[in-house]
Write a protein that holds these residues in place. Structure first.
Motif, PDB file in Angstrom:
ATOM      1  N   TRP A 168      -5.153 -15.454   9.133  1.00  0.00           N
ATOM      2  CA  TRP A 168      -5.055 -14.934   8.095  1.00  0.00           C
ATOM      3  C   TRP A 168      -5.770 -14.391   7.950  1.00  0.00           C
ATOM      4  O   TRP A 168      -5.835 -12.228   8.360  1.00  0.00           O
ATOM      5  CB  TRP A 168      -4.878 -15.015   6.785  1.00  0.00           C
ATOM      6  CG  TRP A 168      -6.689 -15.550   6.037  1.00  0.00           C
ATOM      7  CD1 TRP A 168      -6.452 -16.674   6.367  1.00  0.00           C
ATOM      8  CD2 TRP A 168      -6.615 -15.070   5.039  1.00  0.00           C
ATOM      9  NE1 TRP A 168      -7.331 -17.205   5.183  1.00  0.00           N
ATOM     10  CE2 TRP A 168      -8.242 -16.179   4.232  1.00  0.00           C
ATOM     11  CE3 TRP A 168      -6.930 -13.728   4.868  1.00  0.00           C
ATOM     12  CZ2 TRP A 168      -8.953 -15.208   3.966  1.00  0.00           C
ATOM     13  CZ3 TRP A 168      -7.593 -13.162   3.780  1.00  0.00           C
ATOM     14  CH2 TRP A 168      -9.158 -14.422   3.329  1.00  0.00           C
ATOM     15  N   THR A 185       6.382  -2.688  -6.681  1.00  0.00           N
ATOM     16  CA  THR A 185       5.576  -3.141  -6.259  1.00  0.00           C
ATOM     17  C   THR A 185       5.824  -2.342  -4.447  1.00  0.00           C
ATOM     18  O   THR A 185       6.406  -1.596  -4.337  1.00  0.00           O
ATOM     19  CB  THR A 185       6.541  -4.410  -5.651  1.00  0.00           C
ATOM     20  OG1 THR A 185       7.813  -4.605  -4.604  1.00  0.00           O
ATOM     21  CG2 THR A 185       5.820  -5.554  -6.868  1.00  0.00           C
ATOM     22  N   GLY A 186       4.815  -2.831  -3.987  1.00  0.00           N
ATOM     23  CA  GLY A 186       4.281  -1.519  -2.509  1.00  0.00           C
ATOM     24  C   GLY A 186       4.379  -0.487  -2.617  1.00  0.00           C
ATOM     25  O   GLY A 186       4.808   0.725  -1.935  1.00  0.00           O
ATOM     26  N   GLU A 192      -1.106 -10.889   6.087  1.00  0.00           N
ATOM     27  CA  GLU A 192      -0.004 -11.906   4.933  1.00  0.00           C
ATOM     28  C   GLU A 192      -0.838 -12.899   3.178  1.00  0.00           C
ATOM     29  O   GLU A 192      -1.527 -12.671   3.296  1.00  0.00           O
ATOM     30  CB  GLU A 192       0.730 -13.227   5.671  1.00  0.00           C
ATOM     31  CG  GLU A 192      -1.214 -14.154   6.131  1.00  0.00           C
ATOM     32  CD  GLU A 192      -0.707 -15.245   7.021  1.00  0.00           C
ATOM     33  OE1 GLU A 192       0.823 -16.354   6.045  1.00  0.00           O
ATOM     34  OE2 GLU A 192      -1.431 -15.823   7.900  1.00  0.00           O
ATOM     35  N   LEU A 193       0.003 -12.494   2.614  1.00  0.00           N
ATOM     36  CA  LEU A 193      -0.399 -13.186   1.673  1.00  0.00           C
ATOM     37  C   LEU A 193      -0.834 -15.183   1.449  1.00  0.00           C
ATOM     38  O   LEU A 193       0.309 -15.032   1.952  1.00  0.00           O
ATOM     39  CB  LEU A 193       0.941 -12.559   0.474  1.00  0.00           C
ATOM     40  CG  LEU A 193       0.875 -10.623   0.003  1.00  0.00           C
ATOM     41  CD1 LEU A 193       1.613 -11.013  -1.230  1.00  0.00           C
ATOM     42  CD2 LEU A 193      -0.528  -9.873   0.183  1.00  0.00           C
ATOM     43  N   GLU A 198       0.245  -0.413   3.258  1.00  0.00           N
ATOM     44  CA  GLU A 198       1.676  -1.124   3.849  1.00  0.00           C
ATOM     45  C   GLU A 198       1.419  -2.704   3.204  1.00  0.00           C
ATOM     46  O   GLU A 198      -0.021  -3.314   3.358  1.00  0.00           O
ATOM     47  CB  GLU A 198       1.667  -1.122   4.969  1.00  0.00           C
ATOM     48  CG  GLU A 198       3.085  -1.898   5.350  1.00  0.00           C
ATOM     49  CD  GLU A 198       3.405  -1.822   6.457  1.00  0.00           C
ATOM     50  OE1 GLU A 198       4.519  -2.393   7.091  1.00  0.00           O
ATOM     51  OE2 GLU A 198       2.796  -0.995   7.355  1.00  0.00           O
ATOM     52  N   ALA A 199       2.601  -3.056   1.799  1.00  0.00           N
ATOM     53  CA  ALA A 199       2.064  -4.299   1.555  1.00  0.00           C
ATOM     54  C   ALA A 199       3.576  -4.939   1.354  1.00  0.00           C
ATOM     55  O   ALA A 199       3.835  -4.185   0.913  1.00  0.00           O
ATOM     56  CB  ALA A 199       1.101  -4.057   0.466  1.00  0.00           C
ATOM     57  N   ALA A 200       3.370  -6.254   2.454  1.00  0.00           N
ATOM     58  CA  ALA A 200       4.882  -6.919   2.003  1.00  0.00           C
ATOM     59  C   ALA A 200       4.799  -7.643   0.076  1.00  0.00           C
ATOM     60  O   ALA A 200       4.367  -8.840   0.010  1.00  0.00           O
ATOM     61  CB  ALA A 200       4.625  -7.898   3.080  1.00  0.00           C
ATOM     62  N   LEU A 201       4.543  -6.800  -0.549  1.00  0.00           N
ATOM     63  CA  LEU A 201       4.733  -7.400  -1.676  1.00  0.00           C
ATOM     64  C   LEU A 201       6.559  -8.292  -2.854  1.00  0.00           C
ATOM     65  O   LEU A 201       7.205  -7.686  -2.232  1.00  0.00           O
ATOM     66  CB  LEU A 201       3.969  -7.313  -3.398  1.00  0.00           C
ATOM     67  CG  LEU A 201       2.847  -6.548  -2.813  1.00  0.00           C
ATOM     68  CD1 LEU A 201       2.265  -5.215  -3.612  1.00  0.00           C
ATOM     69  CD2 LEU A 201       1.764  -7.613  -2.672  1.00  0.00           C
ATOM     70  N   PRO A 202       6.374  -8.821  -3.152  1.00  0.00           N
ATOM     71  CA  PRO A 202       7.021  -9.794  -3.820  1.00  0.00           C
ATOM     72  C   PRO A 202       8.224  -8.500  -4.368  1.00  0.00           C
ATOM     73  O   PRO A 202       7.507  -8.352  -5.383  1.00  0.00           O
ATOM     74  CB  PRO A 202       7.388 -10.777  -4.549  1.00  0.00           C
ATOM     75  CG  PRO A 202       5.849 -11.361  -4.002  1.00  0.00           C
ATOM     76  CD  PRO A 202       4.846 -10.497  -3.766  1.00  0.00           C
ATOM     77  N   ASP A 203       9.640  -8.279  -4.209  1.00  0.00           N
ATOM     78  CA  ASP A 203      10.462  -7.447  -4.701  1.00  0.00           C
ATOM     79  C   ASP A 203      10.223  -7.936  -6.599  1.00  0.00           C
ATOM     80  O   ASP A 203      10.033  -6.920  -7.266  1.00  0.00           O
ATOM     81  CB  ASP A 203      11.651  -7.544  -4.088  1.00  0.00           C
ATOM     82  CG  ASP A 203      12.250  -6.960  -2.563  1.00  0.00           C
ATOM     83  OD1 ASP A 203      10.730  -6.520  -2.325  1.00  0.00           O
ATOM     84  OD2 ASP A 203      13.327  -7.454  -2.103  1.00  0.00           O
ATOM     85  N   ARG A 215      -3.014  -1.716   6.278  1.00  0.00           N
ATOM     86  CA  ARG A 215      -1.719  -2.807   5.881  1.00  0.00           C
ATOM     87  C   ARG A 215      -3.168  -3.638   4.985  1.00  0.00           C
ATOM     88  O   ARG A 215      -3.912  -4.164   5.594  1.00  0.00           O
ATOM     89  CB  ARG A 215      -0.689  -2.833   6.404  1.00  0.00           C
ATOM     90  CG  ARG A 215      -1.316  -3.203   7.537  1.00  0.00           C
ATOM     91  CD  ARG A 215       0.080  -3.790   9.051  1.00  0.00           C
ATOM     92  NE  ARG A 215      -1.006  -4.236   9.820  1.00  0.00           N
ATOM     93  CZ  ARG A 215      -1.262  -5.651  10.802  1.00  0.00           C
ATOM     94  NH1 ARG A 215      -0.782  -6.074   9.718  1.00  0.00           N
ATOM     95  NH2 ARG A 215      -1.726  -5.578  11.271  1.00  0.00           N
TER      96      ARG A 215
END
Length: 380
Positions: free
Chosen positions: A126, A309-310, A377-378, A325-330, A374
Motif C-alpha cells: 500500500w 464522499t469523494g 487503497e484504503l 481522487e479517493a475511492a471512498l465508500p458510497d 489521489r
C-alpha cells in the motif's frame, strides 16, 4: 524446512486429519500472518487454513517427520512475547522525508540481519503504489551475513550495486538503513562496505530530515480571548496568527508544525489560510459541511465535506484547487482528515451504516510539483 518463510498466528487449536497411513493434515483458524520480511497481515474473520501435509516415516520403530511445509505456526497468546515490532523506513517520492513501515520479527533471532534484508526489499504494497521509494538500488543484496555490531556500529556488507551511486544517493541509503536499525539494542550507527571494504560516504552538511519529526506536544486551544498553546493556566499565543484566528471566529484550527507561520482555520464561511504577518486570511474552500482542515509539508491545505464522499481537495495558498481522487465508500461520510508529517500518508475517520471506521491510505503526488493526485487503497 525453512522456518523463516512465514509465520501463521492461530486463535485456537486446529483439527488433525489422516490422509493415509503416513500423512496427516492440520486445519487451524488463523487470525494473522507474518511474511519473510516481517509484513503483518490480519486474516479474514472466518479464515481457516489447512497446512501442507505432514509426511511421516518410521525408523527403528519410531515415527519421524519426513516432510512438512515451510514456516511456523504460533498461538495468538504467544505471539507478543515471541515477536517484536520494528519500524523500517523508506523515502517519500521527493526524498524530502522518511516514511515508516511497521514490521514484526522474532525477538530472539538476528534482528539486525532480518531488518537489513527486509529494507533491501520493496515497501509494503500500500506504500509502494507511488507514495514511497527506496534509496537502495534494485538488485542490492546483503553479501555477508549476519550483520555484526562492533562498538555500536552495524557492519553492513552489500553487493556492488551501491558503488554506482552519487554521494547524495549514498547519504540517503545510509540514513535509510540507520533509521531502520535505530531501535535495535546496541546499534548507534552503520558502516557500509562492499567486499568488506568501506564505502566512502560524506556526512550530511544540510538537508538531512529528522527520522521522527519533532512537534510541540502541548494542546492548541481557543478561549474567548486567546488562541495558542496551553501552558499551565495560560495560553501562549502564536504571534500574529492568534489575533487573526480569533477575529475569524474559527471553530477548528490546524497549524503547520514546521514553521508555526501558517494555519488552516474552519469557520461558518469555510476553510481559510491564515499566515503570520500582515497578509489577510484567504478563503480557500467555501463549500458547506466542511470538516476540520489539515496542512501538509508542501503547504497544501486539505479540506473535505462531510455530506458526500469523494470530495477531498488540496488547495494551494493562492487558491488553486486540486481535487484528490479517493475511492471512498458510497455510504460513508468523512468525519475528519489528517495528513501525516511525512506527507506520504493520510488518516480518515469515516462514518456510515456500519458505524465509525478509521482508515489510512498513501498519498500519491505528482513527481514534479508535489501536488496530491489521489489516495491509494484504503486500509483499516
Amino acid at each position: 524446512w525453512n522456518p523463516d518463510e512465514s509465520t501463521l498466528v492461530r486463535s485456537r487449536d486446529g483439527v488433525i486429519s489422516r490422509l493415509d497411513g503416513s500423512t496427516l493434515t492440520y486445519s487451524v483458524p488463523i487470525v494473522a500472518s507474518v511474511d519473510a520480511v516481517g509484513r503483518y497481515s490480519v486474516a479474514d474473520d472466518a479464515a481457516t487454513q489447512t497446512l501442507p501435509a505432514f509426511r511421516f516415516v518410521q525408523e527403528e520403530g519410531e515415527w519421524r517427520i519426513a516432510e512438512l511445509g515451510n514456516g511456523i505456526l504460533i498461538s495468538q497468546q504467544a505471539f507478543p512475547s515471541a515477536f517484536s515490532q520494528h519500524t523500517l523506513y523508506y523515502w517519500d517520492a521527493a526524498f524530502r522525508n522518511l516514511v515508516p513501515d511497521l514490521r514484526w520479527f522474532p525477538s530472539r533471532s538476528e534482528v539486525a540481519t532480518r531488518i537489513v534484508r527486509a529494507v533491501l526489499e520493496p515497501p509494503t504494497s500500500w506504500l509502494g503504489q507511488g507514495a514511497t521509494v527506496s534509496a537502495i538500488p534494485a538488485g542490492t543484496q546483503l553479501a555477508l551475513a549476519p550483520v555484526s555490531v562492533e562498538a555500536g556500529i552495524a557492519q553492513i556488507d552489500l553487493t556492488s550495486e551501491v558503488l554506482s551511486l552519487t554521494d547524495l544517493e549514498r547519504q540517503r541509503l545510509r540514513l535509510q538503513l540507520a533509521a531502520s536499525l535505530r531501535a535495535v539494542s546496541g546499534v548507534v550507527g552503520v558502516q557500509l562496505t562492499v567486499d568488506q571494504n568501506a564505502v566512502a560516504i560524506p556526512e550530511w552538511t544540510a538537508g538531512a530530515p529528522d527520522v521522527v519529526p519533532q512537534v510541540d506536544p502541548r494542546v492548541l486551544l481557543r478561549t474567548e480571548e486567546g488562541f495558542g498553546f496551553a501552558t499551565g493556566a495560560d495560553v501562549e499565543p502564536l504571534g500574529t496568527l492568534s489575533p487573526a484566528i480569533i477575529a475569524l471566529g474559527a471553530t477548528a484550527v490546524t497549524v503547520a508544525s514546521s514553521t508555526r507561520t501558517l494555519a488552516a482555520a474552519l469557520t461558518a464561511e469555510g476553510v481559510w489560510a491564515v499566515r503570520a504577518g500582515d497578509a489577510p486570511p484567504v478563503l480557500l474552500d467555501d463549500r458547506p459541511g466542511l470538516v476540520a482542515p489539515s496542512i501538509d509539508g508542501y503547504q497544501f491545505v486539505w479540506s473535505a465535506t462531510a455530506a458526500s464522499t469523494g470530495s477531498i481537495r488540496a488547495t494551494e495558498l493562492d487558491g488553486t484547487v486540486h481535487e484528490v481522487e479517493a475511492a471512498l465508500p458510497d455510504d460513508a461520510r468523512v468525519v475528519s482528515i489528517a495528513v501525516s508529517r511525512d506527507d506520504a500518508r493520510v488518516l480518515l475517520l469515516l462514518d456510515g451504516p456500519g458505524g465509525p471506521r478509521l482508515v489510512y491510505a498513501a498519498v500519491i503526488r505528482d513527481e514534479a510539483s508535489g501536488v496530491p493526485v489521489r489516495l491509494g487503497e484504503l486500509r483499516d
